[in-house]
Write an enzyme that holds these catalytic residues in place. Structure first.
Site, PDB file in Angstrom:
ATOM      1  N   ASP A  45      41.284  36.383  28.967  1.00 42.35           N
ATOM      2  CA  ASP A  45      41.030  37.821  29.027  1.00 42.35           C
ATOM      3  C   ASP A  45      42.315  38.597  28.782  1.00 42.35           C
ATOM      4  OD1 ASP A  45      38.380  37.514  29.441  1.00 42.35           O
ATOM      5  OD2 ASP A  45      38.434  37.814  31.615  1.00 42.35           O
ATOM      6  N   LEU A  93      55.416  33.604  24.128  1.00 43.23           N
ATOM      7  CA  LEU A  93      54.920  32.864  22.962  1.00 43.23           C
ATOM      8  C   LEU A  93      53.572  33.418  22.551  1.00 43.23           C
ATOM      9  CD1 LEU A  93      55.624  29.218  24.199  1.00 43.23           C
ATOM     10  CD2 LEU A  93      56.790  30.394  22.331  1.00 43.23           C
ATOM     11  N   GLU A 126      55.295  19.728  22.589  1.00 43.48           N
ATOM     12  CA  GLU A 126      55.669  19.377  23.959  1.00 43.48           C
ATOM     13  C   GLU A 126      54.717  20.110  24.898  1.00 43.48           C
ATOM     14  OE1 GLU A 126      59.456  21.656  25.092  1.00 43.48           O
ATOM     15  OE2 GLU A 126      59.132  22.147  22.976  1.00 43.48           O
ATOM     16  N   LYS A 128      53.177  22.583  27.563  1.00 40.39           N
ATOM     17  CA  LYS A 128      53.514  23.910  28.093  1.00 40.39           C
ATOM     18  C   LYS A 128      53.369  23.811  29.605  1.00 40.39           C
ATOM     19  CE  LYS A 128      52.726  28.804  27.390  1.00 40.39           C
ATOM     20  NZ  LYS A 128      52.411  29.298  28.730  1.00 40.39           N
ATOM     21  N   ASP A 130      53.135  24.787  33.409  1.00 35.96           N
ATOM     22  CA  ASP A 130      52.608  25.962  34.103  1.00 35.96           C
ATOM     23  C   ASP A 130      53.473  26.265  35.323  1.00 35.96           C
ATOM     24  OD1 ASP A 130      51.026  28.060  34.659  1.00 35.96           O
ATOM     25  OD2 ASP A 130      49.295  26.909  35.330  1.00 35.96           O
ATOM     26  N   TYR A 238      64.007  23.219  28.260  1.00 36.98           N
ATOM     27  CA  TYR A 238      63.380  23.086  26.940  1.00 36.98           C
ATOM     28  C   TYR A 238      63.911  24.076  25.902  1.00 36.98           C
ATOM     29  CZ  TYR A 238      60.409  26.663  29.107  1.00 36.98           C
ATOM     30  OH  TYR A 238      59.959  27.770  29.758  1.00 36.98           O
ATOM     31  N   LYS A 326      46.768  26.700  23.440  1.00 40.22           N
ATOM     32  CA  LYS A 326      46.236  26.692  24.800  1.00 40.22           C
ATOM     33  C   LYS A 326      45.124  25.668  24.958  1.00 40.22           C
ATOM     34  CE  LYS A 326      48.248  29.778  27.283  1.00 40.22           C
ATOM     35  NZ  LYS A 326      47.723  30.996  27.580  1.00 40.22           N
ATOM     36  N   CYS A 420      24.847  48.853  51.460  1.00 43.49           N
ATOM     37  CA  CYS A 420      26.037  48.031  51.671  1.00 43.49           C
ATOM     38  C   CYS A 420      25.754  47.003  52.769  1.00 43.49           C
ATOM     39  CB  CYS A 420      27.193  48.940  52.083  1.00 43.49           C
ATOM     40  SG  CYS A 420      28.620  48.030  52.661  1.00 43.49           S
ATOM     41  N   CYS A 423      27.830  47.919  56.108  1.00 42.47           N
ATOM     42  CA  CYS A 423      27.639  49.089  56.972  1.00 42.47           C
ATOM     43  C   CYS A 423      26.268  49.737  56.812  1.00 42.47           C
ATOM     44  CB  CYS A 423      28.728  50.129  56.710  1.00 42.47           C
ATOM     45  SG  CYS A 423      28.558  50.958  55.127  1.00 42.47           S
ATOM     46  N   CYS A 443      29.697  51.133  47.780  1.00 48.43           N
ATOM     47  CA  CYS A 443      29.249  51.581  49.089  1.00 48.43           C
ATOM     48  C   CYS A 443      29.721  53.012  49.268  1.00 48.43           C
ATOM     49  CB  CYS A 443      29.863  50.683  50.149  1.00 48.43           C
ATOM     50  SG  CYS A 443      29.775  51.386  51.786  1.00 48.43           S
ATOM     51  N   CYS A 449      32.471  52.252  56.857  1.00 50.58           N
ATOM     52  CA  CYS A 449      32.217  50.885  56.409  1.00 50.58           C
ATOM     53  C   CYS A 449      33.357  49.987  56.877  1.00 50.58           C
ATOM     54  CB  CYS A 449      32.126  50.855  54.885  1.00 50.58           C
ATOM     55  SG  CYS A 449      31.909  49.187  54.254  1.00 50.58           S
TER      56      CYS A 449
HETATM   57  S1  IVH Z   1      59.613  27.827  24.713  1.00 46.60           S
HETATM   58  C1  IVH Z   1      61.170  31.829  22.781  1.00 46.60           C
HETATM   59  N1  IVH Z   1      58.579  25.684  25.782  1.00 46.60           N
HETATM   60  O1  IVH Z   1      55.694  29.671  28.381  1.00 46.60           O
HETATM   61  C2  IVH Z   1      60.174  31.059  23.538  1.00 46.60           C
HETATM   62  N2  IVH Z   1      58.107  27.780  26.791  1.00 46.60           N
HETATM   63  O2  IVH Z   1      54.219  31.833  27.151  1.00 46.60           O
HETATM   64  C3  IVH Z   1      60.786  30.148  24.520  1.00 46.60           C
HETATM   65  N3  IVH Z   1      56.743  27.611  28.822  1.00 46.60           N
HETATM   66  O3  IVH Z   1      58.082  32.145  28.931  1.00 46.60           O
HETATM   67  C4  IVH Z   1      59.772  29.436  25.297  1.00 46.60           C
HETATM   68  N4  IVH Z   1      56.541  25.435  28.816  1.00 46.60           N
HETATM   69  O4  IVH Z   1      57.908  30.269  30.650  1.00 46.60           O
HETATM   70  C5  IVH Z   1      58.683  27.026  25.849  1.00 46.60           C
HETATM   71  N5  IVH Z   1      57.782  23.718  26.682  1.00 46.60           N
HETATM   72  C6  IVH Z   1      57.881  25.031  26.730  1.00 46.60           C
HETATM   73  C7  IVH Z   1      57.273  25.778  27.751  1.00 46.60           C
HETATM   74  C8  IVH Z   1      57.400  27.152  27.745  1.00 46.60           C
HETATM   75  C9  IVH Z   1      56.235  26.541  29.468  1.00 46.60           C
HETATM   76  C10 IVH Z   1      56.555  28.992  29.257  1.00 46.60           C
HETATM   77  C11 IVH Z   1      57.808  29.817  29.313  1.00 46.60           C
HETATM   78  C12 IVH Z   1      57.551  30.981  28.423  1.00 46.60           C
HETATM   79  C13 IVH Z   1      56.066  31.014  28.366  1.00 46.60           C
HETATM   80  C14 IVH Z   1      55.576  31.666  27.116  1.00 46.60           C
END
Ligand code: IVH
Length: 703
Positions: A45, A93, A126, A128, A130, A238, A326, A420, A423, A443, A449
């Site tokens: 979203d 990104l 690589e 991403k 979290d 990274y 993603k 509601c 209440c 409500c 309430c």
């Molecule tokens: S490269 C210029 N590599 O994702 C971009 N980011 O959505 C440099 N993140 O702010 C980011 N894993 O916090 C990169 N392997 C990875 C990552 C990564 C997580 C996060 C990072 C960034 C966000 C962007």
């Protein structure tokens, strides 16, 4: 979420409004994500909002706002931390959601660099991670400072905390590091450590964390580094920011260098000769995801050659040389056991699906949101159905569909209650001035309430309403919990209610004492005489905020006359009283409708009767007709230096001016302080009189 008018169908005016709305929504979502660590939108979203914003800006470049979200990457810096300006901004990104998006990315790179079809373009893949990003500045190989991303340009100084992380070396190992370098990566928590941390939090009676990312953010932003040190925070390096000199020719070499200098780098990092290789890596990571031991939410692809990265550069908030692919949201099928109604602080009724608990992507889900009655109708979801649910990122799971809508013997369609559940007051879907029905049911109980009462009591005593000294959020909560103050009138009966409850006098309570108890009771007594506008605002009626309340107060002057008019309007719809109310310049149908609904509620009627026995409402001030600003519409923008925004508004209103939040053809005066932006420009374009704060003060002084 993205259900507005198609971008190509927008008129210029609609586009302008839509950009304003998107700027606000994205800002709020950013604040929830970055500052409060409590996201309220799914990633999808959120991305949809950003995409729509970009699409509208592309179609109407001249409407791009000075505060456009496409120029910012994250949210503001949280208060209370020192600030560090990044040597090179920390960017975000762009996202890819499909295989085609990844192919498009590779094609764009090729086109931008003017490469032939046959020239190999090596791209790395690589996970991403979290977590939250961190930038570490090393000089001569020694850690100097550590900063969070913040708004991308300026982050929070978390140096002392970052130093406690085992994966953050105080000194770089090996050789070949530039004299000065900003090393970037992700702070995260392993799944097992997260489970243990939450178990310990729970055992200690503290609130548990919603997910590892929130726990990592909370851990890194501790005020006390000793606490950070106890948190199982990890760090993957990274990327890098500012550099005093080059240290590698490719991303692969650079990541190898980071590992040589003592950083943890990700094992799954690998370079691929073509898009097919990237997509295989992506599917492989989906397979491995559950067993990695830490949360990842996609795969990041980066052009390997650093000279190409430099040529590709950036577009607003993201590099052209990288993209995040993603993962799809995780889905599962379970049984809908019941639909409950939750009442929020502002009175909105939200249907919540109670589900047979099921594990979705490693998390047990037993509730999902159904948003509102239109959504329930659209899904035709009924108790007893098998439903498909989806969990994306950290946010509340959603119900996607009924698995077998044609099944025989389904229960009856769900009916949203019109009262509601907390209440018993009527719950209504409001109609706005344009005749559009709100999708949410609210409500109308307001102060009576229980779901809303504490927040509303706080509002009643707040600075903009009765402004009772010494009675703040903390005290209201305390008195509410002890059953002493459950409605506004109880505030004026506090001493008696304490005695009636058989409690010790306030002066003996912890945190009070003789002096502060008598001060508080004195302050309450003082406010038995309250100005019309403040009192009305304090009632917290929807659409009747400070400006509207002041307008009523100036128009009617006498509270009794005003309230009699409201009651008459309630009893005789469209009668002369209702017309008298709606004909006031600046009063909309929504405000009058909300007043009528409020006055119709028997519990509110009782409350008003009780309050009137405790209080005297002071006459409002009729507008000073000789005032040079009376009847004028004034807008304040930028930073005011001599007074607060609230004060300036109150003063202007008391002189008979109408204060508005936006500049239009009807604006007479714009008071612009330093930092004034788009409003100032618009006023100049429209030929509105613009003055500085000092000129404004000059104009109104002596009035
Ligand atoms: S490269 C210029 N590599 O994702 C971009 N980011 O959505 C440099 N993140 O702010 C980011 N894993 O916090 C990169 N392997 C990875 C990552 C990564 C997580 C996060 C990072 C960034 C966000 C962007």
């Amino acid at each position: 979420m993205n259900d507005g008018i198609k971008v190509e169908d927008l008129t210029e005016d609609q586009a302008r409004k839509e950009l304003a709305r998107l700027a606000t929504e994205i800002k709020l979502a950013d604040a929830a994500y970055y500052v409060e660590d409590d996201p309220h939108l799914t990633d999808a979203d959120y991305d949809a909002l950003r995409k729509r914003n970009l699409a509208i800006e592309a179609a109407f470049p001249h409407l791009k706002r000075s505060d456009s979200p496409s120029d910012s990457v994250g949210s503001v810096v949280k208060d209370g931390y020192g600030k560090i300006e990044h040597g090179v901004p920390m960017l975000s990104l762009d996202n890819a959601f499909s295989d085609e998006d990844v192919e498009d990315f590779a094609d764009r790179v090729r086109r931008f660099l003017g490469l032939s079809e046959t020239e190999p373009v090596i791209i790395t893949a690589e996970p991403k991670i979290d977590g939250l990003s961190l930038s570490l500045t090393y000089e001569n190989g020694v850690l100097q400072k550590a900063a969070t991303r913040g708004d991308g340009r300026v982050g929070e100084d978390v140096t002392a905390n970052a130093q406690t992380l085992e994966d953050v070396p105080d000194r770089l190992a090996g050789t070949g590091w530039p004299k000065k370098i900003e090393i970037r990566g992700e702070v995260y928590i392993n799944s097992a450590d997260f489970a243990a941390l939450n178990a310990a939090e729970e055992a200690a009676g503290r609130k548990t964390y919603m997910n590892p990312r929130n726990a990592a953010a909370g851990g890194l932003r501790q005020k006390d580094p000793a606490i950070t040190a106890q948190r199982p925070l990890r760090f993957f390096a990274y990327a890098w920011g500012g550099l005093s000199g080059p240290f590698a020719e490719t991303q692969s070499e650079a990541v190898q260098a980071l590992a040589n200098w003592g950083f943890e780098t990700n094992d799954l990092f690998k370079a691929h000769p073509d898009v097919a290789g990237l997509l295989t890596a992506y599917r492989d990571m989906i397979e491995r995801r559950a067993g990695l031991g830490y949360d990842i939410d996609g795969v990041v692809y980066k052009v390997d050659r650093l000279d190409w990265q430099a040529r590709l550069g950036f577009v607003s908030r993201a590099p052209r040389w990288a993209i995040a692919h993603k993962f799809p949201a995780e889905k599962a099928i379970t049984t809908l056991e019941a639909i409950d109604i939750q009442v929020g602080r502002t009175g909105s009724l939200t249907p919540v699906a109670r589900l047979t608990p099921i594990t979705v992507g490693g998390v047990v889900v037993s509730n999902a949101t159904l948003h509102n009655e239109e959504e329930i109708e659209r899904l035709d979801v009924r108790v007893g159905d098998q439903v498909e649910i989806q969990r994306a990122g950290d946010v509340i799971p959603q119900v996607l569909r009924v698995v077998d809508p044609d099944r025989a013997g389904r229960s009856a369609p769900f009916e949203m209650p019109h009262v509601c559940p907390e209440c018993g007051s009527e719950a209504v879907r409001e109609i706005d001035d344009k005749g559009k029905e709100d999708v949410r049911r609210r409500c109308t109980g307001g102060l009576i309430c229980p779901a809303q009462v504490v927040e509303r009591l706080k509002h009643f005593v707040s600075r903009k309403a009765l402004d009772i000294d010494g009675l703040g959020a903390k005290q209201i909560e305390l008195f509410y919990e002890r059953g002493l103050v459950q409605a506004p009138q109880h505030i004026f009966q506090l001493e008696q209610r304490i005695a009636d409850a058989g409690l010790e006098p306030l002066a003996t309570w912890e945190g009070f004492g003789e002096v502060s108890a008598s001060k508080l009771l004195g302050a309450i007594d003082d406010k038995r005489n309250a100005p019309f506008g403040r009192f009305l605002n304090g009632l917290g009626i929807r659409h009747v905020g400070q400006t509207t309340s002041d307008l009523f107060s100036r128009t009617f002057v006498k509270w009794d006359e005003f309230w009699r008019t409201v009651e008459a309007a309630r009893d005789t719809p469209d009668g002369p009283e209702e017309q008298a109310l709606t004909s006031i310049d600046g009063i909309g149908g929504a405000a009058v409708g909300a007043l009528k609904t409020f006055a119709s509620e028997p519990q509110n009627q009782d409350m008003m009767t009780d309050l009137m026995q405790e209080m005297t409402i002071l006459d409002g001030e009729a507008p000073a007709s000789e005032s040079p600003v009376s009847g004028k519409t004034v807008v304040f923008t930028g930073t005011l230096e001599a007074m607060t925004r609230d004060e300036a508004k109150a003063r202007a209103t008391s002189l008979g001016a109408k204060v508005s939040g936006s500049v239009s053809g009807r604006t007479d005066i714009l008071v612009a302080g330093p930092g004034a932006g788009s409003k100032l420009k618009k006023a100049q374009d429209l030929g509105v009189t613009v003055m500085t704060e000092a000129e404004w003060i000059d104009l109104i002084s002596g009035l």
